[in-house]
Design an enzyme around this catalytic site. Structure first.
Site, PDB file in Angstrom:
ATOM      1  N   CYS A   2       0.852  -1.174   0.000  1.00  0.00           N
ATOM      2  CA  CYS A   2       0.000   0.000   0.000  1.00  0.00           C
ATOM      3  C   CYS A   2       0.895   1.233   0.000  1.00  0.00           C
ATOM      4  O   CYS A   2       2.122   1.127   0.055  1.00  0.00           O
ATOM      5  CB  CYS A   2      -0.907   0.024   1.232  1.00  0.00           C
ATOM      6  SG  CYS A   2      -2.031  -1.396   1.346  1.00  0.00           S
ATOM      7  N   GLY A  28      -1.298   1.081  -4.875  1.00  0.00           N
ATOM      8  CA  GLY A  28      -2.613   0.566  -4.497  1.00  0.00           C
ATOM      9  C   GLY A  28      -3.712   1.231  -5.292  1.00  0.00           C
ATOM     10  O   GLY A  28      -3.824   2.455  -5.284  1.00  0.00           O
ATOM     11  N   ASN A 101       1.108   0.153   5.782  1.00  0.00           N
ATOM     12  CA  ASN A 101       1.566  -0.633   4.640  1.00  0.00           C
ATOM     13  C   ASN A 101       2.326  -1.833   5.176  1.00  0.00           C
ATOM     14  O   ASN A 101       3.312  -1.669   5.902  1.00  0.00           O
ATOM     15  CB  ASN A 101       2.476   0.213   3.738  1.00  0.00           C
ATOM     16  CG  ASN A 101       3.141  -0.617   2.647  1.00  0.00           C
ATOM     17  OD1 ASN A 101       2.561  -1.570   2.142  1.00  0.00           O
ATOM     18  ND2 ASN A 101       4.360  -0.250   2.293  1.00  0.00           N
ATOM     19  N   GLY A 102       1.885  -3.033   4.830  1.00  0.00           N
ATOM     20  CA  GLY A 102       2.580  -4.225   5.287  1.00  0.00           C
ATOM     21  C   GLY A 102       1.627  -5.308   5.720  1.00  0.00           C
ATOM     22  O   GLY A 102       0.443  -5.317   5.347  1.00  0.00           O
ATOM     23  N   TYR A 257       9.944  -4.382  -8.724  1.00  0.00           N
ATOM     24  CA  TYR A 257       8.620  -4.161  -9.297  1.00  0.00           C
ATOM     25  C   TYR A 257       7.804  -3.062  -8.647  1.00  0.00           C
ATOM     26  O   TYR A 257       7.203  -2.235  -9.318  1.00  0.00           O
ATOM     27  CB  TYR A 257       7.836  -5.483  -9.230  1.00  0.00           C
ATOM     28  CG  TYR A 257       6.400  -5.399  -9.700  1.00  0.00           C
ATOM     29  CD1 TYR A 257       6.107  -5.173 -11.033  1.00  0.00           C
ATOM     30  CD2 TYR A 257       5.342  -5.573  -8.808  1.00  0.00           C
ATOM     31  CE1 TYR A 257       4.789  -5.104 -11.466  1.00  0.00           C
ATOM     32  CE2 TYR A 257       4.029  -5.512  -9.228  1.00  0.00           C
ATOM     33  CZ  TYR A 257       3.747  -5.278 -10.567  1.00  0.00           C
ATOM     34  OH  TYR A 257       2.464  -5.208 -10.997  1.00  0.00           O
TER      35      TYR A 257
END
Length: 503
Positions: A2, A28, A101-102, A257
């Site tokens: 995210c 996201g 995020n995670g 990526y």
């Protein structure tokens, strides 16, 4: 994966938060949210969809205040419904909002502890709500009416003691300020910067430095593993290491990526790392196929372009853009259901026949996860007239699930799991296939920051740096992440919505 953002400014921050989130949209595309604080009142807007679709003029006008946080989400395990858009809010103590995020690998155990011992109710399946309540309870334990920066850091220290996994979070304590912290391994990225104005210094926290560039903030540095920063509502910055033990092990898949190429992450310019990936991959091709007959190198847009340019240069072959991408189709490896992914690939890319006809083509992609995309793209290349189609991956074989916030599927749905390179080449329909070596990939990233000794490369190796991921947990996420489980949850959610509409 995210994207998170937080700003403490000297004037209204609603537009800056919006603009910052648009720069993090690649992290996201499922949901977005912003919460701001004005005179100890909170103003929240969040919903499913892209940033541009979630926030209209009326919402922006209502997001008042000179500090706020924001979030863009793609759904990971246990985070798929509209009710789980972030930021989350809890009113006790003080009124706290959080964006994360995670992924917490011990979220289920924490949820039970929060309910049984701390009498806190978790309303969603999101581990972000768990993280928020852990942080809130650590603040509550201090039993203080008025807090200072030392109290905030003590609460973060408690979070690190209790939480496992990879996480980067930004939280706003109503009327007091914004705190950002990172897991003790530094798996998920987060940076902070500052901007000088006539009214004083403004501070910003974001998942990637690129969000700061567009707003004119100067990148100060990454938040260190286990560290927390606290920015008071009046613009005072405090930092402290809050983990008892920390080690630098950032996620290397960010370099492959996830991150934008123009971001600087953990002191590494992503663009240069990807150039190096192309160089080392080309050298491997020359070792394996010194007499290759490649006519042209074509990237699969967008992430592989940087590596493909350098690869073509080292091979002394033409670089061409052979595919045109429809930018309004979301990423395919995170889409629920194989049939939807297959349909999406054809909608996403269209081949330019001129670049393929009667040529031996080397296609370059950043990685191969499920194989759905590359299999169809190879078929498209053949239909466009290619004589031979070779394939090169800038990453090593993805053989294991990622448990730290990237929704790579269960092991059995990963194409490279328990397969050789030759078997994979046959399945995807390539004349031959070359993967990046893991040691080369790590060297490409370390070239930008030699102080980093280790990276989290668990999706390639099956070694999970936090040390708490056992086969039982992998079996759990396999049951939860596989396509059948996701389809069942989607059907249940649709049924609930239908019943609501009927009522």
């Amino acid at each position: 994966m995210c994207g998170i953002i937080g700003i403490v400014g000297k004037s209204s921050v609603n537009q800056a938060l919006y603009d910052g989130l648009t720069m993090l949209q690649h992290r996201g595309q499922d949901a977005a949210g912003i919460v701001t604080c004005d005179n100890e009142r909170l103003y929240l807007r969040k919903n499913n969809g892209l940033v541009r679709d979630v926030f209209h003029i009326r919402h922006m006008l209502n997001l008042r205040g000179h500090m706020g946080i924001g979030h863009v989400r793609y759904p990971t395990a246990g985070c798929e419904s509209g009710g789980e858009a972030q930021p989350f809010y809890v009113n006790s103590p003080y009124g706290i909002t959080l964006a994360h995020n995670g992924n917490l690998t011990n979220a289920e155990a924490l949820k039970k502890d929060l309910f049984r011992e701390q009498l806190r109710h978790i309303n969603t399946d999101s581990d972000s709500e768990v993280l928020l309540n852990v942080f809130a309870h650590e603040l509550y334990k201090l039993n203080k009416l008025l807090m200072n920066n030392k109290d905030v850091f003590e609460a973060v220290r408690g979070v690190h003691r209790r939480c496992r996994g990879g996480y980067a979070a930004v939280a706003m304590i109503t009327g007091l300020g914004i705190v950002a912290f990172r897991d003790p391994y530094g798996i998920r990225p987060v940076v902070f910067g500052k901007r000088e104005t006539d009214s004083g210094t403004e501070y910003m926290v974001a998942s990637e430095s690129v969000a700061m560039d567009v707003l004119g903030f100067e990148l100060v540095r990454d938040i260190a593993p286990g560290e927390a920063i606290f920015i008071t509502a009046d613009g005072q910055l405090y930092t402290r290491q809050c983990a008892d033990h920390s080690t630098y092990s950032p996620c290397i898949f960010e370099m492959v990526y996830m991150a934008r190429p123009d971001s600087i992450m953990d002191g590494i310019l992503v663009y240069k790392a990807r150039l190096q990936m192309g160089k080392t991959l080309a050298k491997k091709i020359l070792r394996l196929y010194p007499n290759h007959d490649i006519d042209v190198v074509i990237p699969i847009p967008d992430t592989s372009r940087t590596a493909a340019v350098q690869l073509a240069h080292v091979l002394a072959r033409k670089y061409r853009e052979g595919f045109v991408k429809n930018r309004y189709i979301p990423r395919t490896f995170i889409m629920p259901g194989q049939s939807m992914r297959k349909k999406s690939v054809r909608q996403k890319l269209n081949a330019i026949g001129l670049e393929f006809k009667n040529k031996n083509v080397l296609l370059v992609d950043d990685s191969i996860v499920r194989g759905t995309t590359c299999q169809q793209i190879i078929q498209m290349a053949r239909e466009a007239g290619a004589k031979k189609v070779y394939f090169a991956s800038a990453a090593p074989p993805v053989r294991y699930p990622n448990v730290y916030g990237i929704d790579m599927p269960s092991a059995q749905e990963l194409l490279a799991h328990n397969r050789t390179t030759e078997e994979i080449a046959q399945i995807i329909g390539a004349d031959w296939l070359v993967y990046q070596e893991l040691d080369d990939l790590i060297a490409c990233a370390r070239k930008g920051n030699k102080s980093i000794k280790h990276f989290d490369a668990s999706c390639f190796t099956g070694h999970y740096v936090t040390g708490d991921v056992d086969q039982g947990y992998l079996d759990y996420i396999e049951r939860y992440r596989n396509d059948a489980a996701k389809a069942e949850r989607q059907a249940q959610e649709t049924e609930v919505i239908d019943l609501y509409n009927v009522a």
